[in-house]
Design an enzyme around this catalytic site. Structure first.
Site, PDB file in Angstrom:
ATOM      1  N   GLU A  24       0.931  -1.140  -0.008  1.00 39.53           N
ATOM      2  CA  GLU A  24      -0.151  -0.070   0.078  1.00 39.53           C
ATOM      3  C   GLU A  24       0.875   1.443   0.146  1.00 39.53           C
ATOM      4  O   GLU A  24       1.650   1.484   0.863  1.00 39.53           O
ATOM      5  CB  GLU A  24      -0.869  -0.080   1.238  1.00 39.53           C
ATOM      6  N   GLU A  55      -4.243  -6.316   2.846  1.00 38.44           N
ATOM      7  CA  GLU A  55      -3.076  -7.184   3.175  1.00 38.44           C
ATOM      8  C   GLU A  55      -3.186  -8.694   3.034  1.00 38.44           C
ATOM      9  O   GLU A  55      -2.018  -8.856   2.486  1.00 38.44           O
ATOM     10  CB  GLU A  55      -2.986  -6.977   4.904  1.00 38.44           C
ATOM     11  N   GLN A  77       2.067  -1.904   5.612  1.00 38.07           N
ATOM     12  CA  GLN A  77       2.189  -0.711   6.304  1.00 38.07           C
ATOM     13  C   GLN A  77       2.717  -0.426   7.921  1.00 38.07           C
ATOM     14  O   GLN A  77       3.708   0.409   8.052  1.00 38.07           O
ATOM     15  CB  GLN A  77       0.822   0.122   5.754  1.00 38.07           C
ATOM     16  N   TYR A  83      -1.922  -8.224  10.767  1.00 43.28           N
ATOM     17  CA  TYR A  83      -2.963  -9.482  11.171  1.00 43.28           C
ATOM     18  C   TYR A  83      -4.094  -9.861  10.154  1.00 43.28           C
ATOM     19  O   TYR A  83      -4.177 -11.153   9.921  1.00 43.28           O
ATOM     20  CB  TYR A  83      -3.901  -8.949  12.533  1.00 43.28           C
ATOM     21  N   HIS A 124      -0.508   0.524  15.262  1.00 36.25           N
ATOM     22  CA  HIS A 124       0.676   1.255  14.407  1.00 36.25           C
ATOM     23  C   HIS A 124       1.922   0.750  15.237  1.00 36.25           C
ATOM     24  O   HIS A 124       2.904   1.461  14.981  1.00 36.25           O
ATOM     25  CB  HIS A 124       0.493   2.705  14.365  1.00 36.25           C
TER      26      HIS A 124
END
Ligand SMILES: Cc1ncc(C[n+]2csc(CCOP(=O)(O)OP(=O)(O)O)c2C)c(N)n1
Lengths: 321, 376
Positions: A24, A55, A77, A83, A124
């Site tokens: 991405e 993903e 990313q 996950y 993140h």
């Protein structure tokens, strides 16, 4: 470290026409951390592919590309967004070589900006190493500085097997020299500071912190050896044991939660190999068994200098019985 | 059903006879495999009674010199049509090796896949790779035509303009990926369709809508009732065919392949079939439907349907049909003998294929296993 990674990716793409980057925002934007900056301009949109936001799609597609003879270097990313790809990573990427009896190897290097320390929102910043290291068919590595980032990424991308490459995102902006390869085993661990009283075992961003701890401990006359584990699967058990055999005490430091973390694996390996010489049980200084906290609480969660010093104190003061 | 365009020629008598031989062989082997499970020769099997035409017809349309097929766990008919060694294929059902003992690279059939929807994305990646390779070839050809590249210069593909003319004259190699109505609920399948459509990857998504995902009927599985209807949302062409009619399936797949090969992107085919009998040899369909319902809903038997077509058109007589049947029975017996002769793989193989580059840990574990176990 960012520059070292860009340099490594550039060279990989130049040297291996079958290498492809996909993920991405990796193309026009150069990745949210700019690790693929400028690569699409240089190698074209076919070799640095901006994928839709999915993903599992990125990893599943990488499996198919590898089946077609390419060497995909997918990026997820942020660690927490790996996950959704775990199914493809675990049931497909990790098993295709096995399932196909070696006829469909998976030379896929998955880059995952990893660990915390940048006060980012939920998901993140996470520490997924134990999850991936537990999966048969995957290899896991994490660089601790620009030099390691460059060499480990180049080595990982030349492997015929899937490697999860965990980039410590808090170290992306760290400056540092990239020296020529030092000739040691590319699969080994590295003693990054020698000492005789205790070995601190760490990887990724925790290596720098352990080096700080070693500086401080030295003021009190405690000579700390710091071992950069580098590979989290396969672990360099011999290198680990060699260091601990010298210092006779070990503290393993990681950001991931304590329970079933990689620290347990390290402690078991050290115990198996150094039981006779150990002066104290292997200590673990880790994150807690809580979801990776928000930025404000990150400093409470990630092993800090004081907690690591306490860990060292515990192994130094341990008395049998 | 959406009719196949008239641009796809009708099948020749020779093709129809070959298809009949394949259908019969698949039917007999499938029935035999269920019997072997009952006799304890294999621990389990996923029957495909009623899906023979969908599988044989789609695989028949493929060019195995360049295409690649991504199956599920129920594609024995596809495998047989591709010429995969059936003993090596059945090794999975015999519990000898996950994914089959056959070589996926030479047979063009990816390993048998137990994860529902798992391989659909691989088809997209593989197909996209074919596009990239074709573009790299074209660029290289251009470069050699103009000025020779400097020695050792890597072959780099130029950016794709996404236009269909990126396909070479002979067309792109294509991926054919199978999945069921149940699998169409998986996120991976949606990601795959979106990726493929965005990238114009030469993929044919082949849905065998057999009415059931274990006990759940399609109407409770697929909102809107048809998987093919979803293709429009992805900007993708779709075809719905009578999956019991092998000629319709061949022609639909040929049409889809032509579209994909020309660089126009993916196509979804929904073949309407019916899974007669159980989902697997451990299933009990009596818990979710009656035999009467099965008889009512199943539609034409694919093997009987082609027999009728052959006889009516005069392309074959009853002697031909009898001979095909006898050969199919004999072939199934040969496979049974082969499966019975299969022995467990040497335990050392457990360690051999984990990585292409093994690790010290695995080597150590393998030697410990060798010392501590009675196997070799
Ligand atoms: C991801 C996943 N979830 C559950 C299962 C168990 N399972 C095996 S087959 C099946 C039903 C699949 O239905 P469908 O896709 O329609 O294919 P069919 O079996 O009817 O050919 C289920 C739930 C599985 N194999 N994989």
């Amino acid at each position: 470290m960012q520059a070292a990674l860009i340099r490594a990716l550039t060279e990989i793409m130049e040297q291996n026409p079958r290498a492809l980057i996909l993920g991405e925002d990796v193309g026009r934007l150069g990745g949210v951390f700019r690790i693929t900056d400028g690569l699409q301009q240089r190698f074209g949109a076919d070799r640095v592919l901006d994928t839709p936001l999915a993903e599992s799609g990125i990893l599943g597609m990488s499996v198919g590309l590898a089946m077609a003879g390419f060497h995909p270097i997918p990026e997820v990313q942020f660690d927490g967004f790996a996950y959704p790809a775990v199914n493809q990573i675990v049931t497909q990427l990790a098993r295709m070589n096995y399932r196909s009896r070696g006829t469909l190897p998976m030379p896929v290097t998955l880059r995952v900006p990893s660990f915390g320390g940048i006060r980012a929102p939920e998901h993140h910043g996470e520490s997924l190493e134990a999850l991936f290291a537990h999966v048969p068919g995957l290899k896991v590595v994490s660089p601790s500085n620009p030099h390691e980032a460059y060499h480990l990424l180049k080595y990982a991308a030349a492997r015929p097997d899937p490697v999860i490459f965990m980039e410590p995102k808090s170290r992306y902006w760290q400056k540092g020299e990239v020296l020529p390869a030092d000739g040691g085993s590319p699969l080994g661990s590295k003693v990054v500071r020698s000492g005789k009283h205790v070995t601190l075992i760490a990887w990724g961003a925790m290596v720098a912190r352990c080096l700080q701890v070693a500086e401080l401990a030295a003021e009190d006359g405690i000579e700390v050896e710091v071992l950069d584990l580098r590979w989290l699967k396969p672990i360099d058990a011999a290198g680990l044991a060699a260091s601990v055999a010298r210092t006779r005490r070990a503290v393993v430091v990681h950001e991931a939660p304590l329970t079933s973390g990689l620290g347990a694996e390290v402690a078991a390996l050290v115990t198996e190999r150094c039981f006779g010489t150990l002066r104290a049980p292997v200590e673990r200084v880790t994150g807690f068994d809580v979801p990776y906290p928000s930025g404000d609480l990150e400093d409470e969660y990630i092993p800090n200098i004081d907690r690591i010093l306490f860990g060292i104190q515990r192994v130094l003061e341990y008395r049998r019985g | 059903m959406v009719p196949v365009t008239t641009q796809v020629p009708e099948l020749s008598g020779d093709e129809l006879r070959r298809l009949y031989r394949l259908l019969t062989a698949v039917r007999q082997l499938d029935l035999a495999a269920v019997a072997w499970q009952r006799q304890g020769i294999i621990p389990g099997y996923a029957p495909e009674l009623g899906q023979e035409a969908a599988q044989v017809g789609s695989a028949f349309a493929m060019d195995t010199s360049r295409d690649f097929i991504f199956p599920t766990y129920r594609e024995m008919g596809t495998a047989l049509t591709l010429g995969v060694d059936m003993v090596q294929y059945m090794a999975t059902h015999q519990a000898s090796w996950h994914g089959g003992l056959y070589d996926p690279v030479t047979t063009r059939l990816a390993p048998i896949q137990a994860v529902v929807g798992g391989s659909v994305l691989h088809a997209v990646g593989w197909a996209h790779g074919q596009r990239l390779a074709a573009q790299a070839d074209a660029t290289q050809a251009d470069a050699t035509a103009e000025t020779a590249p400097p020695d050792g210069a890597p072959a780099t593909a130029t950016p794709s303009d996404g236009e269909p003319d990126a396909a070479p004259a002979a067309g792109l190699p294509a991926a054919l990926t199978y999945f069921g109505d149940g699998a169409s609920s998986q996120g991976d399948v949606h990601e795959a369709m979106n990726f493929a459509a965005v990238l114009k990857a030469p993929v044919v998504f082949f849905v065998q809508n057999n009415g059931w995902a274990i006990s759940l009927p399609t109407e409770a599985q697929v909102a809107g009732g048809r998987v093919a209807a979803r293709a429009a949302g992805y900007g993708m062409k779709s075809l719905t065919v009578d999956g019991n009619d092998v000629t319709a399936v061949v022609r639909a797949t040929r049409e889809a392949l032509a579209h994909a090969r020309a660089g126009h992107g993916p196509v979804l085919i929904e073949a309407m079939t019916y899974r007669r009998g159980p989902h697997s040899t451990s299933d009990d369909p009596g818990r979710y439907r009656t035999l009467d319902e099965e008889r009512r809903d199943a539609g034409a038997d694919p093997v009987a349907l082609l027999a009728e077509q052959l006889l009516a058109s005069g392309h074959a007589d009853s002697d031909f049909l009898d001979a095909a049947q006898a050969d199919a029975l004999a072939a199934a017996d040969t496979v049974r003998d082969g499966v019975q002769a299969l022995r467990p793989r040497p335990g050392s193989e457990m360690f051999e294929f984990v990585f292409a580059e093994s690790t010290q840990q695995l080597t150590d574990q393998a030697s410990a296993w060798r010392k501590e176990s009675e196997h070799d």
